[in-house]
Write an enzyme that holds these catalytic residues in place. Structure first.
Site, mmCIF file in Angstrom:
data_model
loop_
_atom_site.group_PDB
_atom_site.id
_atom_site.type_symbol
_atom_site.label_atom_id
_atom_site.label_comp_id
_atom_site.label_asym_id
_atom_site.label_seq_id
_atom_site.Cartn_x
_atom_site.Cartn_y
_atom_site.Cartn_z
ATOM 1 N N GLU A 131 35.113 48.895 33.394
ATOM 2 C CA GLU A 131 36.274 48.633 35.013
ATOM 3 C C GLU A 131 36.463 47.718 35.254
ATOM 4 O O GLU A 131 35.823 46.940 34.864
ATOM 5 C CB GLU A 131 34.985 49.656 36.198
ATOM 6 C CG GLU A 131 33.602 48.851 35.863
ATOM 7 C CD GLU A 131 32.865 50.275 36.397
ATOM 8 O OE1 GLU A 131 32.728 50.959 36.097
ATOM 9 O OE2 GLU A 131 31.388 49.471 37.404
ATOM 10 N N LYS A 133 36.235 44.139 37.153
ATOM 11 C CA LYS A 133 35.685 43.538 37.790
ATOM 12 C C LYS A 133 36.404 42.945 39.067
ATOM 13 O O LYS A 133 36.556 41.635 39.605
ATOM 14 C CB LYS A 133 34.945 41.770 37.421
ATOM 15 C CG LYS A 133 34.011 40.962 37.969
ATOM 16 C CD LYS A 133 33.831 40.096 36.878
ATOM 17 C CE LYS A 133 32.744 39.306 37.621
ATOM 18 N NZ LYS A 133 32.398 38.650 39.135
ATOM 19 N N ASP A 135 36.805 41.281 42.546
ATOM 20 C CA ASP A 135 36.409 39.980 43.298
ATOM 21 C C ASP A 135 36.578 39.921 44.637
ATOM 22 O O ASP A 135 37.540 40.422 45.922
ATOM 23 C CB ASP A 135 37.923 38.619 42.380
ATOM 24 C CG ASP A 135 37.313 37.800 43.466
ATOM 25 O OD1 ASP A 135 36.449 37.185 42.973
ATOM 26 O OD2 ASP A 135 38.004 36.957 42.213
ATOM 27 N N TYR A 244 30.316 51.329 42.623
ATOM 28 C CA TYR A 244 30.107 50.697 40.664
ATOM 29 C C TYR A 244 29.240 51.473 40.501
ATOM 30 O O TYR A 244 28.998 51.272 39.243
ATOM 31 C CB TYR A 244 30.932 49.531 40.371
ATOM 32 C CG TYR A 244 30.742 48.830 41.137
ATOM 33 C CD1 TYR A 244 29.610 48.009 41.305
ATOM 34 C CD2 TYR A 244 31.420 48.294 41.778
ATOM 35 C CE1 TYR A 244 28.855 47.018 41.547
ATOM 36 C CE2 TYR A 244 31.662 46.897 42.679
ATOM 37 C CZ TYR A 244 30.140 46.316 42.584
ATOM 38 O OH TYR A 244 29.715 45.054 42.923
ATOM 39 N N LYS A 332 35.536 38.709 31.554
ATOM 40 C CA LYS A 332 36.489 37.407 32.726
ATOM 41 C C LYS A 332 38.723 37.478 31.718
ATOM 42 O O LYS A 332 38.353 36.984 30.086
ATOM 43 C CB LYS A 332 35.954 36.560 33.005
ATOM 44 C CG LYS A 332 35.083 36.728 34.205
ATOM 45 C CD LYS A 332 35.071 35.738 35.180
ATOM 46 C CE LYS A 332 33.518 35.494 35.434
ATOM 47 N NZ LYS A 332 33.976 34.627 37.414
ATOM 48 N N CYS A 426 52.371 8.639 62.009
ATOM 49 C CA CYS A 426 52.179 10.061 62.205
ATOM 50 C C CYS A 426 54.437 10.105 61.112
ATOM 51 O O CYS A 426 54.746 9.754 61.791
ATOM 52 C CB CYS A 426 52.041 10.705 63.263
ATOM 53 S SG CYS A 426 53.560 12.122 63.216
ATOM 54 N N CYS A 429 56.168 11.261 64.521
ATOM 55 C CA CYS A 429 56.529 10.717 65.745
ATOM 56 C C CYS A 429 56.470 9.143 65.281
ATOM 57 O O CYS A 429 56.253 8.588 66.645
ATOM 58 C CB CYS A 429 55.745 11.502 67.184
ATOM 59 S SG CYS A 429 54.037 11.444 66.961
ATOM 60 N N CYS A 442 47.447 12.356 63.962
ATOM 61 C CA CYS A 442 48.220 12.001 64.326
ATOM 62 C C CYS A 442 47.781 12.367 65.817
ATOM 63 O O CYS A 442 46.697 12.765 67.014
ATOM 64 C CB CYS A 442 49.510 12.345 64.457
ATOM 65 S SG CYS A 442 50.560 12.467 65.537
ATOM 66 N N CYS A 448 54.055 14.423 70.898
ATOM 67 C CA CYS A 448 54.461 14.496 68.705
ATOM 68 C C CYS A 448 55.156 15.918 68.525
ATOM 69 O O CYS A 448 54.545 16.928 68.845
ATOM 70 C CB CYS A 448 53.195 14.188 68.497
ATOM 71 S SG CYS A 448 53.875 14.613 65.930
HETATM 72 S S1 IVH Z 1 27.546 46.152 38.307
HETATM 73 C C1 IVH Z 1 23.622 45.668 37.910
HETATM 74 N N1 IVH Z 1 30.800 46.372 38.258
HETATM 75 O O1 IVH Z 1 30.196 40.919 39.639
HETATM 76 C C2 IVH Z 1 24.683 45.874 38.184
HETATM 77 N N2 IVH Z 1 29.462 43.922 39.215
HETATM 78 O O2 IVH Z 1 29.511 38.865 38.326
HETATM 79 C C3 IVH Z 1 25.130 44.728 38.047
HETATM 80 N N3 IVH Z 1 31.207 43.129 40.703
HETATM 81 O O3 IVH Z 1 27.005 39.949 41.869
HETATM 82 C C4 IVH Z 1 27.073 44.622 38.915
HETATM 83 N N4 IVH Z 1 33.225 44.118 39.884
HETATM 84 O O4 IVH Z 1 29.371 41.713 42.905
HETATM 85 C C5 IVH Z 1 29.278 45.477 38.818
HETATM 86 N N5 IVH Z 1 32.505 46.918 38.768
HETATM 87 C C6 IVH Z 1 31.791 46.396 38.790
HETATM 88 C C7 IVH Z 1 31.664 44.810 39.306
HETATM 89 C C8 IVH Z 1 30.977 44.360 39.581
HETATM 90 C C9 IVH Z 1 32.426 43.081 40.207
HETATM 91 C C10 IVH Z 1 30.505 42.135 40.852
HETATM 92 C C11 IVH Z 1 29.316 42.016 41.643
HETATM 93 C C12 IVH Z 1 28.864 40.872 40.795
HETATM 94 C C13 IVH Z 1 29.286 40.040 40.419
HETATM 95 C C14 IVH Z 1 28.683 39.905 39.203
#
Ligand code: IVH
Length: 686
Positions: A131, A133, A135, A244, A332, A426, A429, A442, A448
């Site tokens: 799934e 990650k 941000d 998640y 990543k 500046c 001005c 400035c 200005c």
């Molecule tokens: S699972 C024990 N699933 O990524 C399970 N984390 O770098 C741990 N994060 O602190 C987390 N998407 O905030 C999980 N689909 C996802 C996520 C996720 C983002 C974040 C989470 C964690 C960080 C780790």
């Protein structure tokens, strides 16, 4: 198959006239209906009614709750507008430590991860759930008997901050689990709060229009919005959430992570819609590649995928290391970067006079966006990275939407130009440049043109005086034609001044003049914010207005008095004192007043009609244990109510404390609802 949330909805809507249902029934019915449509809209992204129809339901519920405040509950959809500002965020100990994830970038490392899983599980095939990650910032949510009771940030992993009331404002987060899906009696779930890119850009545009500093990326914007003492601010920010991980479930947990996500979805929680069950690690790598290709088309920022061993019993067998589970890994994406050349370094002048070095780059495409400028933040940053005109540099957009120069790339044999230095004068001005640490500014102030324009735009902006039609372009015209040299000059503008300007006709001239006139009566916090005093944004302006009540009281307060106010630290108080000490600033305020400006000595400009106690009148009698009279009054007023001293038929509640006086008898006589201190506390702290 679309889920039908709340199957127990009455098929035939009760009317609000009381003929067929009590207010309580109608309120409950409206809440269920609104929750159902929130779920369809925010979680399923498949609305079934128009915005106008939704607004009608919502308004009816607001009206009914205003008329029957005793029926107001914390989980009502109307309570998503935020509550009373807090002095600080409380601490919450997580049920289970909130761990982090190990991360990798290279596909060869993901193969090694798969090998490790197989070895430890003594098997030759491991299935994974993959799934996004997200941000953003991770939170823990706790539901008891289906109701959201607590939400907290990750903090140090063991203890986080209590952001329950802020989380309640997020529309995609159910305050109730779906009652028809047999939710568990106890559920702790983990999810990520973030901001969609489009919403992030719109928010940043609004913020910069007000002259405040933009958020560097959606993650900072989400964190800054959630970790707010004033949940009204959170409510105004476009946050979303995706869940998640179930951390603790009282019922028999599903046997795989995939099914666990399905269960969360059944209970009404938003889960990742982009996910895949992969039978082999090759399928994981393929999904990673596909996702990276569509990464820029996703409405939100992700910095990779999370790969999780699907079977729960295997997860348990694998267990945890000190900071991360052994059964999951963040896979990543490589950061988006490109190489280009710095063609010039220019210095821009902001609203408060701050000088910012900006690199002008040979245009280059980074992750689908053409970049031709990158901020260098300040002189120290330029020196630290040693960036000079002509240098070859690496530009990165890693999770960040605002590009940054990651580093200089030395080219063998190159001859470099002189190191960059900030100008003494500046660039706009010509005034002398002052310096505070790494910051250069400035000293020309309103003299200005760059600062003057910025100050006027800020004064006219939506959050301040809200003068419609006075945007960047018009301000530039007014200043460049010498028509406006100070804030006060705005109120001296006439038809004859405006008509000759390009783009102005009869109609637009009248509209602008009317808008300027209309801004002459202004709430204190908006005026304060509009002055553009360093460190005094919308929130601090509200704090000051609430505390002092009048502009004169603020102008005359010394640093010690200012610092006695919660949230006002040494920097803010020093900035206020130095602003009001400046003769020219006082003069402009005097001039504005003599031109007819009325600065309302009201408490706050929060949309009072939306506050839970709007229109309610309270009378206190007897002593209260938990509050002073002033505190109690403030609590009522912060939620839109009023406090009066005598009981009449217009009184909504009489709060009876210890040894109540004759007002209590009066209340009984007029059959006015009497509250105990406890009931009052529950009402003001829903
Ligand atoms: S699972 C024990 N699933 O990524 C399970 N984390 O770098 C741990 N994060 O602190 C987390 N998407 O905030 C999980 N689909 C996802 C996520 C996720 C983002 C974040 C989470 C964690 C960080 C780790």
């Amino acid at each position: 198959m679309p889920h039908d949330l709340f199957d127990n909805l009455p098929p035939d809507p009760p009317t609000s006239d009381g003929a067929r249902s009590s207010p309580q029934e109608r309120i409950e019915w409206l809440r269920q209906k609104i929750r159902h449509h929130d779920y369809l809209y925010y979680v399923k992204d498949r609305p079934e009614i128009s915005d106008a129809e939704y607004d009608r339901l919502f308004k009816e519920l607001c009206d009914l709750e205003s008329a029957h405040p005793d029926l107001l509950t914390a989980d009502s959809p109307t309570q998503r507008v935020g509550g009373m500002p807090l002095a600080e965020l409380g601490k919450v100990r997580h049920e289970r430590p909130m761990l982090s994830l190990d991360s990798i970038v290279d596909p060869s490392d993901v193969l090694a991860f798969d090998q490790r899983m197989k070895r430890e599980l003594e098997t030759d095939q491991v299935e994974y759930t993959v799934e996004p990650k997200f941000d953003g910032l991770s939170v823990e949510l706790v539901y008891e008997r289906g109701r959201l009771v607590r939400g907290s940030t990750r903090g140090d992993g063991t203890t986080g901050e209590d952001v329950t009331i802020n989380l309640r404002t997020i529309r995609s987060l159910p305050l109730h689990l779906r009652s028809d899906s047999s939710p568990p009696a106890h559920l702790a779930v983990r999810g990520e709060v973030y901001m969609k890119l489009e919403d992030f850009h719109a928010l940043n545009r609004a913020i910069t229009e007000r002259g405040e500093e933009a958020f560097a990326n959606p993650r900072n914007a989400a964190a800054g919005s959630l970790r707010q003492l004033d949940s009204h601010i959170t409510a105004s920010r476009p946050l979303v959430i995706t869940c998640y991980e179930a951390m603790a479930v009282s019922a028999q947990p599903p046997t795989s992570h995939w099914e666990e996500l399905d269960a969360l979805a059944d209970w009404g929680l938003p889960i990742p819609s982009h996910r895949r069950r992969c039978r082999t690690i090759e399928e994981v790598i393929a999904f990673h590649r596909e996702t990276e290709e569509v990464r820029d088309d996703l409405p939100y920022e992700i910095d990779g995928l999370v790969v999780k061993v699907n079977r729960r019993d295997w997860q348990e067998q694998l267990g945890f290391k000190s900071r991360s589970p052994r059964w999951a890994i963040a896979f990543k994406f490589a950061p988006r970067k490109e190489i280009t050349v710095v063609q010039d370094i220019v210095v821009s002048v902001g609203r408060t006079g701050t000088l910012t070095p900006v690199a002008l780059l040979r245009p280059v495409e980074v992750g689908g966006v053409t970049i031709s400028r990158a901020t260098l933040h300040n002189a120290d940053e330029v020196a630290r990275k040693d960036i000079r005109v002509g240098d070859t540099v690496k530009v990165e957009r890693a999770g960040d939407v605002i590009p940054a120069i990651a580093e200089r790339i030395p080219v063998p044999g190159e001859s470099r130009s002189e190191p960059f230095s900030m100008p003494d004068h500046c660039p706009v001005c010509g005034s002398a440049v002052g310096r505070e640490g790494a910051y250069y500014y400035c000293t020309g102030q309103a003299g200005c043109v760059a600062q003057l324009k910025g100050a006027i735009e800020h004064f006219a902006s939506k959050q301040a005086l809200n003068i419609e039609g006075l945007g960047k372009k018009t301000v530039a015209q007014l200043v460049d034609h010498g028509l406006v040299g100070s804030l006060a000059d705005l109120y001296r503008l006439t038809r004859d001044h405006l008509m000759p300007l390009e783009g102005f006709a009869e109609k637009s001239t009248s509209l602008l003049l009317e808008a300027i006139q209309a801004s002459k009566t202004v709430a204190l916090d908006r005026f304060l914010m509009g002055l553009g005093i360093r460190q005094v944004g919308q929130h601090i302006a509200k704090v000051l207005a609430r505390e002092f009540g009048s502009l004169d009281a603020i102008m005359n307060a010394d640093e010690a008095r200012l610092r006695s106010v919660k949230e006002i630290g040494p920097e803010i108080s020093a900035s206020l004192v130095s602003y009001f000490r400046e003769e020219s600033n006082r003069r402009v305020i005097d001039q504005l007043r003599s031109l007819g400006m009325v600065i309302e000595e009201r408490q706050t400009s929060a949309p009072a009609a939306f506050l839970p106690l709007a229109g309610k009148t309270f009378v206190f009698t007897g002593g209260l244990d938990r509050y002073s009279r002033d505190d109690a009054k403030r609590l009522v007023e912060q939620q839109g109510g009023t406090v009066t001293s005598s009981v009449s038929k217009h009184t909504s509640f009489v709060v009876a404390g210890r040894d109540p006086g004759s007002k209590l008898d009066q209340a009984h006589k007029l059959t006015i609802r009497v509250l105990t201190e406890q009931e009052f506390t529950e009402l003001v702290n829903p």
